[in-house]
Design an enzyme around this catalytic site. Structure first.
Site, PDB file in Angstrom:
ATOM      1  N   ASP A 164       0.830  -1.115  -0.051  1.00 43.43           N
ATOM      2  CA  ASP A 164      -0.012  -0.117  -0.053  1.00 43.43           C
ATOM      3  C   ASP A 164       0.835   1.203   0.067  1.00 43.43           C
ATOM      4  OD1 ASP A 164      -2.086  -1.850   0.049  1.00 43.43           O
ATOM      5  OD2 ASP A 164      -3.028  -1.172   2.099  1.00 43.43           O
TER       6      ASP A 164
ATOM      7  N   ASP B 230     -15.210  -2.732  -1.625  1.00 42.13           N
ATOM      8  CA  ASP B 230     -14.580  -2.561  -0.151  1.00 42.13           C
ATOM      9  C   ASP B 230     -15.831  -2.288   0.512  1.00 42.13           C
ATOM     10  OD1 ASP B 230     -12.016  -2.484  -1.301  1.00 42.13           O
ATOM     11  OD2 ASP B 230     -12.266  -0.305  -1.724  1.00 42.13           O
TER      12      ASP B 230
END
EC number: 5.3.1.16
Length: 243
Positions: free
Chosen positions: A8, A129
């Site tokens: 990330d 998500d």
């Protein structure tokens, strides 16, 4: 069953967030390209990369770091975060990316996802998500009214390569995968599902190797790998033995 190590990116560095909160970022490596090469050397066969700044900005922000990653590893890379247009998709695929992940745009403009699947067959994934069972967008900052399965079913037959399903309430806190919701999604659609958010231990890895999990294409691991809670060699051995 593929185990995807996660990188990330925030401000050019490799970080992990807690519960998707940009203010709760832990820096794990200031050199994402070196981290990508390390994952390759450990035996991983894929890499999952997210441009966190890009997810909020709606366009690529950590492009330099992503390009460095692509040069550092021979492994196929999938990228999400800030990819919102066909031009964005074409740009990244032309640079050597194997697969793009479309999240916010999948909610805002499903037709674009379908167009992208036709233009770039096998190279477009959808990122779903969820927080409290509802789909979140704009870098997890906004909640929609869409249910996870409701959104996923919109893309049946469109040619989506995979759905990356993240339970935000479990991401980065080592709470364990939300097995029930992940399997419910995998059973509801024919699109391959990749579990994300919460993978915490070798016990989770062993569960991924059980027959009931064969509906999944794989799982993504971030913090558990960085913190040493999952041993790469053992994890890969367990999952390959179950293939």
């Amino acid at each position: 069953m593929i185990l995807f190590p996660a990188i990330d990116l925030k401000d050019g560095q490799c970080v992990r967030l807690k519960l998707g909160d940009m203010d709760q970022a832990i820096i794990y490596n200031e050199d994402p390209a070196a981290q990508a090469k390390a994952f390759e050397d450990q035996g991983f066969e894929w890499l999952h990369v997210v441009d966190l700044n890009g997810a909020f900005a709606g366009e690529s922000v950590n492009g330099t770091a992503v390009e460095a990653i692509l040069k550092a590893t021979k492994n196929p890379v999938q990228l999400g975060g800030g990819i919102r247009t066909l031009a964005h998709i074409e740009n990244w695929l032309s640079r050597g990316l194997r697969r793009v992940i479309l999240g916010t745009v999948a909610v805002r403009d499903p037709a674009l996802v379908m167009e992208a699947c036709k233009a770039f067959p096998g190279q477009v994934a959808v990122g779903i998500d969820a927080k409290g069972g509802k789909v979140a967008v704009e870098g997890w900052a906004e909640a929609s009214r869409l249910g996870v399965i409701e959104l996923a079913k919109k893309f049946e037959g469109a040619g989506v390569a995979a759905i990356i399903y993240t339970d935000i309430d479990r991401d980065g806190v080592l709470a364990g995968i939300n097995w029930d919701s992940t399997l419910a999604l995998a059973e509801a659609v024919s699109i391959p599902v990749i579990a994300s958010g919460g993978l915490a231990s070798m016990e989770d890895i062993r569960r991924l190797a059980t027959p009931e999990m064969r509906k999944l294409e794989g799982a993504i691991s971030g913090r558990a790998l960085y913190d040493g809670r999952i041993d790469p060699a053992e994890a890969l051995s367990v999952l390959r033995a179950a293939a």
